[in-house]
Design a protein around this motif. Structure first.
Motif, PDB file in Angstrom:
ATOM      1  N   LEU A  44      25.875 120.531  -8.752  1.00 11.63           N
ATOM      2  CA  LEU A  44      24.427 120.344  -8.869  1.00 11.63           C
ATOM      3  C   LEU A  44      23.690 121.655  -8.621  1.00 11.63           C
ATOM      4  O   LEU A  44      22.708 121.978  -9.314  1.00 11.63           O
ATOM      5  N   GLY A  47      24.197 123.976 -11.625  1.00 11.18           N
ATOM      6  CA  GLY A  47      23.569 123.541 -12.867  1.00 11.18           C
ATOM      7  C   GLY A  47      24.610 123.331 -13.960  1.00 11.18           C
ATOM      8  O   GLY A  47      25.792 123.609 -13.803  1.00 11.18           O
ATOM      9  N   PRO A  84      19.454 120.101  -4.507  1.00 15.14           N
ATOM     10  CA  PRO A  84      18.745 121.251  -5.082  1.00 15.14           C
ATOM     11  C   PRO A  84      17.274 121.003  -5.395  1.00 15.14           C
ATOM     12  O   PRO A  84      16.452 121.925  -5.313  1.00 15.14           O
ATOM     13  N   ASP A  85      16.906 119.744  -5.726  1.00 15.47           N
ATOM     14  CA  ASP A  85      15.498 119.477  -6.045  1.00 15.47           C
ATOM     15  C   ASP A  85      14.669 119.161  -4.806  1.00 15.47           C
ATOM     16  O   ASP A  85      13.483 118.828  -4.917  1.00 15.47           O
ATOM     17  N   GLY A  86      15.269 119.264  -3.628  1.00 18.68           N
ATOM     18  CA  GLY A  86      14.542 119.018  -2.385  1.00 18.68           C
ATOM     19  C   GLY A  86      14.660 117.600  -1.855  1.00 18.68           C
ATOM     20  O   GLY A  86      14.272 117.332  -0.715  1.00 18.68           O
ATOM     21  N   SER A  87      15.160 116.681  -2.659  1.00 13.25           N
ATOM     22  CA  SER A  87      15.333 115.306  -2.187  1.00 13.25           C
ATOM     23  C   SER A  87      16.543 115.231  -1.251  1.00 13.25           C
ATOM     24  O   SER A  87      17.322 116.185  -1.144  1.00 13.25           O
ATOM     25  N   LYS A 137      18.646 109.369 -10.038  1.00  9.34           N
ATOM     26  CA  LYS A 137      18.258 110.774  -9.934  1.00  9.34           C
ATOM     27  C   LYS A 137      16.919 110.918  -9.222  1.00  9.34           C
ATOM     28  O   LYS A 137      16.761 111.785  -8.336  1.00  9.34           O
ATOM     29  N   GLY A 140      17.390 110.407  -5.482  1.00  4.94           N
ATOM     30  CA  GLY A 140      18.355 111.241  -4.768  1.00  4.94           C
ATOM     31  C   GLY A 140      19.664 110.528  -4.483  1.00  4.94           C
ATOM     32  O   GLY A 140      20.421 110.928  -3.597  1.00  4.94           O
ATOM     33  N   ASP A 176      23.204 113.831 -17.602  1.00 11.87           N
ATOM     34  CA  ASP A 176      21.966 114.087 -16.870  1.00 11.87           C
ATOM     35  C   ASP A 176      22.159 114.015 -15.358  1.00 11.87           C
ATOM     36  O   ASP A 176      21.607 114.833 -14.621  1.00 11.87           O
ATOM     37  N   TRP A 177      22.942 113.042 -14.892  1.00  9.56           N
ATOM     38  CA  TRP A 177      23.085 112.844 -13.437  1.00  9.56           C
ATOM     39  C   TRP A 177      24.379 112.074 -13.169  1.00  9.56           C
ATOM     40  O   TRP A 177      24.378 110.872 -12.987  1.00  9.56           O
TER      41      TRP A 177
END
Length: 321
Positions: A44, A47, A84-87, A137, A140, A176-177
């Motif tokens: 994750l 990427g 990585p997205d902060g969640s 996603k 989280g 995607d996830w």
């Protein structure tokens, strides 16, 4: 105090209900989970597309699979690991007992991640799994534990089984996830999963084994002592003998989860009686209350208990009264 509350049982459950004895298998479960998640998290961060791995945990009913995995997931969710997205990373849980079709599976999975799908919704299989991936996603959710997973495969055609397996593979390989999946169930589950080689190769196998005596005498000794200590009661020396250990193993059908259940029950009986020492009679009393058999026919009292109580049928006598 309510007439429906027995204080001794309430207090005993409060002190021992969430306690999980640290068996060696828990260390392997945690190690394999941590390794798979660490790789997942690294992908994750890096990427790009990847397919994740998962766990396949099997063992007879009563070995403690659900308890061990549930405790692991609770600790993981409480750890607040940053993505990585902060969640914050979370794991969801979905019980498959009673789930019949792929649509039922999809709706149960969506509900498990916090997105109920209406029973009237007309969605294709692809649309349901797109919803699951999208909402996981956003929330989280990095993975899902499917408990009692053998139920989704029983009494189905080969085509229907492959459709379910393909759905699981789709989740783990989502562009995607990707979702880490944990499957747990009885040993027959391994056979079902093997019929989809691409999915099976992504799974790390963990087998919860039965109790082995005499190798496990020490662990049984520690379990009885630790649950008694946790409840604040002493242990009668009679319960630290080979004879008692053998009887307790027979009562538990050689399964760790059931052995702990029987021990907890006996501790509750002891506390309800207001005594300060856990004795054999407490185990007998719990067994009689559980099974309604005569006191002379319990695993803790009958001379031929090994024949009377067999591993393949927990809590049931092999012979009629």
């Amino acid at each position: 105090m309510s007439e429906f509350i027995i204080e001794a049982y309430r207090d005993a459950a409060a002190h021992t209900g969430s306690r999980i004895y640290p068996l060696g298998r828990a260390a392997k479960l945690k190690s394999d989970f941590a390794r798979v998640f660490s790789s997942h998290l690294g992908h994750l961060i890096g990427g790009g597309r990847f397919e994740t791995e998962g766990l396949l945990v099997t063992g007879p009913s009563g070995t403690g699979k659900t308890t061990e995995i549930g405790a692991l997931i609770r600790r993981f969710n409480a750890d607040n690991i940053a993505l990585p997205d902060g969640s914050r990373a979370r794991f969801a849980e979905c019980v498959l007992k009673g789930i019949g079709t792929w649509k039922d599976l999809g709706k149960a999975t969506a509900h498990a991640i916090g997105y109920p799908v209406s029973s009237k919704a007309r969605l294709t299989q692809s649309e349901i799994w797109d919803i699951v991936v999208r909402e996981a996603k956003l929330a989280g959710i990095v993975g899902i534990h499917f408990d009692e997973a053998q139920h989704i495969f029983r009494e189905k055609s080969d085509a229907d089984r492959l459709a379910v397996l393909d759905s699981f593979k789709t989740l783990m390989k989502s562009h995607d996830w990707p979702l880490m999946l944990i499957f747990s169930g009885v040993p027959e589950l391994d056979g079902y999963m093997k019929t989809e080689p691409q999915l099976y190769r992504l799974l790390n196998l963990i087998r919860f084994s039965d109790i082995n005596i005499p190798e496990d005498y020490r662990t049984i000794h520690e379990i009885v002592g630790s649950y008694a200590l946790r409840a604040g009661v002493d242990v009668d020396p009679d319960l630290m003998t080979q004879d008692f250990f053998d009887r307790l193993v027979a009562a538990a059908a050689s399964r760790w989860g059931l052995l702990i259940e029987v021990t907890k029950g006996a501790v509750m009986v002891c506390q309800d009686a207001g005594t300060e020492t856990l004795i054999r009679d407490n185990f007998t009393d719990w067994w009689v209350g559980k099974t309604m058999v005569s006191r002379v026919a319990t695993p803790f009292t009958h001379s031929d208990y090994r024949t009377l109580y067999r591993k393949d049928d927990p809590f049931m006598k092999a012979l009629d009264d």
